[in-house]
Design an enzyme around this catalytic site. Structure first.
Site, PDB file in Angstrom:
ATOM      1  N   GLU A 126       0.844  -1.197   0.000  1.00 53.54           N
ATOM      2  CA  GLU A 126       0.000   0.000   0.000  1.00 53.54           C
ATOM      3  C   GLU A 126       0.881   1.248   0.000  1.00 53.54           C
ATOM      4  O   GLU A 126       2.079   1.147   0.317  1.00 53.54           O
ATOM      5  CB  GLU A 126      -0.888  -0.011   1.250  1.00 53.54           C
ATOM      6  N   SER A 131       7.274  -2.860   3.535  1.00 55.18           N
ATOM      7  CA  SER A 131       7.964  -3.881   4.338  1.00 55.18           C
ATOM      8  C   SER A 131       7.130  -4.295   5.543  1.00 55.18           C
ATOM      9  O   SER A 131       7.138  -5.464   5.943  1.00 55.18           O
ATOM     10  CB  SER A 131       9.322  -3.345   4.821  1.00 55.18           C
ATOM     11  N   ASP A 239       7.203 -16.716   0.716  1.00 61.18           N
ATOM     12  CA  ASP A 239       8.297 -17.706   0.757  1.00 61.18           C
ATOM     13  C   ASP A 239       8.368 -18.463  -0.563  1.00 61.18           C
ATOM     14  O   ASP A 239       9.449 -18.688  -1.120  1.00 61.18           O
ATOM     15  CB  ASP A 239       8.062 -18.733   1.873  1.00 61.18           C
ATOM     16  N   ARG A 242       9.529 -16.074  -3.575  1.00 61.47           N
ATOM     17  CA  ARG A 242      10.855 -15.420  -3.594  1.00 61.47           C
ATOM     18  C   ARG A 242      11.859 -16.129  -4.497  1.00 61.47           C
ATOM     19  O   ARG A 242      12.676 -15.445  -5.149  1.00 61.47           O
ATOM     20  CB  ARG A 242      11.373 -15.228  -2.166  1.00 61.47           C
ATOM     21  N   GLY A 338      31.523  -0.162 -22.163  1.00 61.25           N
ATOM     22  CA  GLY A 338      31.951   1.240 -22.143  1.00 61.25           C
ATOM     23  C   GLY A 338      30.863   2.177 -22.641  1.00 61.25           C
ATOM     24  O   GLY A 338      29.702   2.041 -22.271  1.00 61.25           O
ATOM     25  N   GLU A 362       9.136  -7.641  -3.606  1.00 59.23           N
ATOM     26  CA  GLU A 362       8.883  -8.910  -2.881  1.00 59.23           C
ATOM     27  C   GLU A 362       9.778  -9.068  -1.660  1.00 59.23           C
ATOM     28  O   GLU A 362      10.331 -10.142  -1.398  1.00 59.23           O
ATOM     29  CB  GLU A 362       8.972 -10.102  -3.825  1.00 59.23           C
ATOM     30  N   GLN A 366      17.018  -5.927   2.507  1.00 65.39           N
ATOM     31  CA  GLN A 366      17.142  -5.747   3.963  1.00 65.39           C
ATOM     32  C   GLN A 366      16.125  -6.652   4.668  1.00 65.39           C
ATOM     33  O   GLN A 366      16.443  -7.301   5.673  1.00 65.39           O
ATOM     34  CB  GLN A 366      16.909  -4.270   4.330  1.00 65.39           C
TER      35      GLN A 366
HETATM   36  N1  COS Z   1       5.532 -18.564   7.318  1.00 62.90           N
HETATM   37  C1  COS Z   1       4.566 -18.808   8.247  1.00 62.90           C
HETATM   38  N2  COS Z   1       4.352 -18.005   9.315  1.00 62.90           N
HETATM   39  C2  COS Z   1       5.161 -16.924   9.438  1.00 62.90           C
HETATM   40  C3  COS Z   1       6.180 -16.625   8.516  1.00 62.90           C
HETATM   41  C4  COS Z   1       6.343 -17.508   7.417  1.00 62.90           C
HETATM   42  N3  COS Z   1       7.282 -17.296   6.501  1.00 62.90           N
HETATM   43  N4  COS Z   1       6.810 -15.496   8.908  1.00 62.90           N
HETATM   44  C5  COS Z   1       6.221 -15.116  10.039  1.00 62.90           C
HETATM   45  N5  COS Z   1       5.215 -15.973  10.377  1.00 62.90           N
HETATM   46  C6  COS Z   1       4.352 -15.934  11.545  1.00 62.90           C
HETATM   47  C7  COS Z   1       5.181 -15.841  12.837  1.00 62.90           C
HETATM   48  O1  COS Z   1       5.539 -17.125  13.294  1.00 62.90           O
HETATM   49  C8  COS Z   1       4.213 -15.134  13.758  1.00 62.90           C
HETATM   50  O2  COS Z   1       3.223 -16.058  14.203  1.00 62.90           O
HETATM   51  P1  COS Z   1       3.093 -16.503  15.771  1.00 62.90           P
HETATM   52  O3  COS Z   1       2.939 -15.225  16.536  1.00 62.90           O
HETATM   53  O4  COS Z   1       1.895 -17.381  15.780  1.00 62.90           O
HETATM   54  O5  COS Z   1       4.382 -17.212  16.079  1.00 62.90           O
HETATM   55  C9  COS Z   1       3.468 -14.181  12.829  1.00 62.90           C
HETATM   56  O6  COS Z   1       3.585 -14.721  11.527  1.00 62.90           O
HETATM   57  C10 COS Z   1       4.045 -12.781  12.871  1.00 62.90           C
HETATM   58  O7  COS Z   1       5.409 -12.858  12.517  1.00 62.90           O
HETATM   59  P2  COS Z   1       6.448 -11.670  12.815  1.00 62.90           P
HETATM   60  O8  COS Z   1       6.281 -11.223  14.240  1.00 62.90           O
HETATM   61  O9  COS Z   1       7.785 -12.123  12.373  1.00 62.90           O
HETATM   62  O10 COS Z   1       5.858 -10.515  11.874  1.00 62.90           O
HETATM   63  P3  COS Z   1       6.399  -9.053  11.565  1.00 62.90           P
HETATM   64  O11 COS Z   1       5.248  -8.137  11.513  1.00 62.90           O
HETATM   65  O12 COS Z   1       7.545  -8.718  12.469  1.00 62.90           O
HETATM   66  O13 COS Z   1       6.932  -9.167  10.069  1.00 62.90           O
HETATM   67  C11 COS Z   1       8.490  -9.536   8.256  1.00 62.90           C
HETATM   68  C12 COS Z   1       7.934  -9.985   9.635  1.00 62.90           C
HETATM   69  C13 COS Z   1       9.219  -8.206   8.337  1.00 62.90           C
HETATM   70  C14 COS Z   1       9.465 -10.628   7.841  1.00 62.90           C
HETATM   71  C15 COS Z   1       7.326  -9.471   7.237  1.00 62.90           C
HETATM   72  O14 COS Z   1       6.479  -8.387   7.521  1.00 62.90           O
HETATM   73  C16 COS Z   1       7.784  -9.370   5.805  1.00 62.90           C
HETATM   74  O15 COS Z   1       8.181 -10.365   5.185  1.00 62.90           O
HETATM   75  N6  COS Z   1       7.719  -8.153   5.216  1.00 62.90           N
HETATM   76  C17 COS Z   1       8.040  -7.934   3.828  1.00 62.90           C
HETATM   77  C18 COS Z   1       6.827  -8.127   3.003  1.00 62.90           C
HETATM   78  C19 COS Z   1       7.122  -8.117   1.548  1.00 62.90           C
HETATM   79  O16 COS Z   1       7.833  -8.960   1.030  1.00 62.90           O
HETATM   80  N7  COS Z   1       6.534  -7.143   0.855  1.00 62.90           N
HETATM   81  C20 COS Z   1       6.622  -7.055  -0.564  1.00 62.90           C
HETATM   82  C21 COS Z   1       5.238  -7.100  -1.088  1.00 62.90           C
HETATM   83  S1  COS Z   1       4.947  -8.216  -2.340  1.00 62.90           S
HETATM   84  S2  COS Z   1       5.601  -7.400  -3.949  1.00 62.90           S
END
Ligand code: COS
Length: 378
Positions: A126, A131, A239, A242, A338, A362, A366
């Site tokens: 959005e 991120s 996942d 990627r 070049g 995606e 970072q």
């Molecule tokens: N598979 C399954 N569950 C997952 C997971 C995964 N890959 N990653 C996290 N979770 C689960 C965690 O286990 C947690 O669940 P529980 O509380 O039940 O244990 C829950 O989801 C929240 O996870 P977390 O606290 O790690 O979430 P955050 O808000 O801190 O976010 C990141 C983690 C930063 C890694 C995530 O927001 C992310 O990947 N952001 C980037 C998004 C992206 O790629 N955007 C591009 C858009 S598409 S073009």
């Protein structure tokens, strides 16, 4: 450990490679120059089956495995990063939430459209949340047998050319990730509009827009999983997708590298082909080595995913590493050519422009490190 491709994988790889050489490379610079979506090429890709390879057999597709889809993405991106992105956004990103959490009916709904030559788009990011996925604001309010969606999605690949979207919103923003909810949404649902095409640095042949939802009524039957499960569904989808960005990056790097090798055999300086100078040979040797390393990481992520083994961190290794390799390789290819490398007419600066977004979309590189580090300490 067996590094050889199956006959089916090799056949699809060669089909995609020949398609690129015949249909994409001869014309793609014109599309890039005009920032035009290559509809004719995309339609031909559908005709030869390159847009439906991942559709499972039970939904009338070939049901190719993940590695086959990745090989095709890599080859298409060798021809054009924008076309690789178009294919991957539809078949390998937008389709993943449906693969992960869709019912039989939802899968049929989605795959029938892919089989008919339509494209998909994944609507997550959005204007105010990239991120920080748990911070998205598109609201989904239950109203009887429907949810009413309101909000704006940003940087949506295929936003203006897709017929089907996977969309994520929130039932209650204060719940953060526990409020996230996902849907399959038909593009023709009243209340959906798209913004103008974004003017981009690279992947200019792909269609990137805002998608705007105003009182869009989506049947409950189109909800993916249960309320509150959306975050985990979309994380699993990311996942799985990627490795496809890694494959795009490997393909872009490979395309640029091949152009450099060709140039080094033709260009003469100080009385000999420039490919005979050690400074150039070392640059090419580094490229060959790093591209192969990125490729192997990408294929390993596919293997683990295919075998249902833990692969989230390896998908992030692959995406992050391959994107950095693509940026480095394409920058050095411009350097080798070049002044000619700097001219749009020679095509290699396009690879460099296309490579940059691999480090951004995606999940930025970072964010990939956040995922990798979380895995180290979990
Ligand atoms: N598979 C399954 N569950 C997952 C997971 C995964 N890959 N990653 C996290 N979770 C689960 C965690 O286990 C947690 O669940 P529980 O509380 O039940 O244990 C829950 O989801 C929240 O996870 P977390 O606290 O790690 O979430 P955050 O808000 O801190 O976010 C990141 C983690 C930063 C890694 C995530 O927001 C992310 O990947 N952001 C980037 C998004 C992206 O790629 N955007 C591009 C858009 S598409 S073009």
């Amino acid at each position: 450990m067996d590094f050889s491709l199956t006959e089916e994988q090799e056949t699809m790889r060669v089909t995609a490679r020949k398609f690129v050489d015949k249909e994409i490379l001869p014309v793609i610079l014109e599309y890039d120059e005009k920032e035009e979506f290559p509809l004719e090429i995309v339609n031909k890709m559908h005709e030869v089956g390159l847009l439906t390879i991942g559709v499972p057999e039970e939904f009338d597709g070939p049901g190719a495995d993940i590695l086959t889809q990745i090989l095709v993405t890599e080859e298409l991106s060798r021809g054009c990063g924008g076309i690789g992105a178009t294919m991957a956004a539809s078949c390998l990103l937008s389709a993943q939430p449906v693969n992960v959490a869709g019912t039989y009916e939802q899968k049929k709904y989605y795959y029938d459209r892919l089989n008919a030559g339509k494209l998909g788009a994944f609507c997550l990011t959005e204007p105010g949340a990239g991120s920080d996925t748990a911070g998205i604001s598109l609201t989904a309010k239950r109203d009887g047998d429907f949810y009413v969606l309101n909000g704006t999605k940003q940087f949506i690949t295929n936003g203006g050319v897709a017929d089907i979207y996977t969309v994520f919103g929130t039932t209650n923003k204060e719940l953060r990730y526990k409020g996230i909810i996902g849907f399959i949404v038909d593009r023709n649902t009243p209340g959906i509009s798209v913004g103008p095409e974004e003017k981009k640095m690279g992947i200019r042949t792909s269609d990137t827009r805002q998608v705007i939802f105003e009182d869009v009524r989506v049947p409950v039957a189109n909800r993916l999983g249960e309320e509150g499960e959306g975050f985990k569904i979309l994380m699993k989808a990311l996942d799985l997708s990627r490795p496809s960005v890694a494959a795009e990056a490997v393909g872009i790097a490979q395309g640029a590298y091949e152009a450099a090798v060709k140039y080094c055999k033709e260009r003469v300086a100080f009385g000999q082909e420039i490919g005979k100078f050690q400074a150039i040979r070392f640059m090419l040797a580094d490229m060959a080595m790093e591209i192969e390393a990125a490729r192997l990481l990408t294929y390993k992520a596919c293997y683990l995913a295919q075998e249902n083994l833990p692969f989230s961190h390896v998908a992030s290794y692959a995406k992050c590493f391959a994107a950095d390799v693509a940026m480095k390789v394409t920058t050095n290819v411009v350097q080798i050519l070049g002044g000619y490398g700097y001219l749009r007419e020679y095509g290699v600066e396009k690879y460099m422009r296309d490579a940059k977004v691999m480090q951004i979309y995606e999940g930025t590189n970072q964010i990939q490190r956040v995922v990798i580090a979380n895995n180290i300490f979990k």
